[in-house]
Design a protein around this motif. Structure first.
Motif, mmCIF file in Angstrom:
data_model
loop_
_atom_site.group_PDB
_atom_site.id
_atom_site.type_symbol
_atom_site.label_atom_id
_atom_site.label_comp_id
_atom_site.label_asym_id
_atom_site.label_seq_id
_atom_site.Cartn_x
_atom_site.Cartn_y
_atom_site.Cartn_z
ATOM 1 N N TYR A 254 0.839 -1.174 0.031
ATOM 2 C CA TYR A 254 -0.036 0.042 -0.188
ATOM 3 C C TYR A 254 0.839 1.270 0.040
ATOM 4 N N ARG A 255 1.953 1.257 0.735
ATOM 5 C CA ARG A 255 2.694 2.332 0.848
ATOM 6 C C ARG A 255 3.642 2.793 -0.678
ATOM 7 N N VAL B 24 3.167 5.851 -2.997
ATOM 8 C CA VAL B 24 4.364 6.739 -3.234
ATOM 9 C C VAL B 24 4.342 6.626 -4.875
ATOM 10 N N LEU B 25 3.800 5.742 -5.419
ATOM 11 C CA LEU B 25 3.675 5.615 -6.796
ATOM 12 C C LEU B 25 2.737 6.880 -7.366
ATOM 13 N N VAL C 47 8.047 7.607 -8.981
ATOM 14 C CA VAL C 47 7.791 6.361 -9.521
ATOM 15 C C VAL C 47 8.934 5.394 -9.283
ATOM 16 N N ALA C 48 9.986 5.703 -9.372
ATOM 17 C CA ALA C 48 11.347 4.648 -8.846
ATOM 18 C C ALA C 48 11.334 4.065 -7.704
ATOM 19 N N LEU D 289 7.765 1.872 -7.540
ATOM 20 C CA LEU D 289 7.871 0.615 -8.172
ATOM 21 C C LEU D 289 9.053 -0.407 -7.409
ATOM 22 N N ILE D 290 9.941 0.309 -6.875
ATOM 23 C CA ILE D 290 10.720 -0.584 -5.843
ATOM 24 C C ILE D 290 10.040 -1.426 -4.836
ATOM 25 N N ARG D 291 9.087 -0.412 -4.132
ATOM 26 C CA ARG D 291 8.283 -1.066 -2.925
ATOM 27 C C ARG D 291 7.463 -2.046 -3.541
#
Length: 71
Positions: A30-31, A35-36, A41-42, A45-47
């Motif tokens: 969810y975080r 954040v996205l 974006v970066a 997408l990592i999360r």
């Protein structure tokens, strides 16, 4: 009596670890989505990419719960 107490304590520890891992996976996903959506974006997408790995680890803990308890 002591064996039953220790077995229940171990069961509580294993279930607690599974619950914490599952909750952490949901929070991470969810975080990452929030954040996205906020434009990072970066990082988002990592999360979102890491969350399924934690979810899979949680699934494997649930699947092998009886092995972790030693029953």
């Amino acid at each position: 009596m002591v064996d039953r107490l220790l077995a229940n304590a171990l069961n509580l520890v294993v279930v607690s670890l599974i619950t914490i891992a599952a909750g952490g996976t949901v929070i991470l996903a969810y975080r990452g989505l929030l954040v996205l959506l906020n434009g990072h974006v970066a990082e988002g997408l990592i999360r979102l990419a890491v969350a399924p790995a934690f979810g899979l680890a949680t699934y494997l803990r649930i699947r092998n719960k009886s092995d972790l308890e030693g029953q």
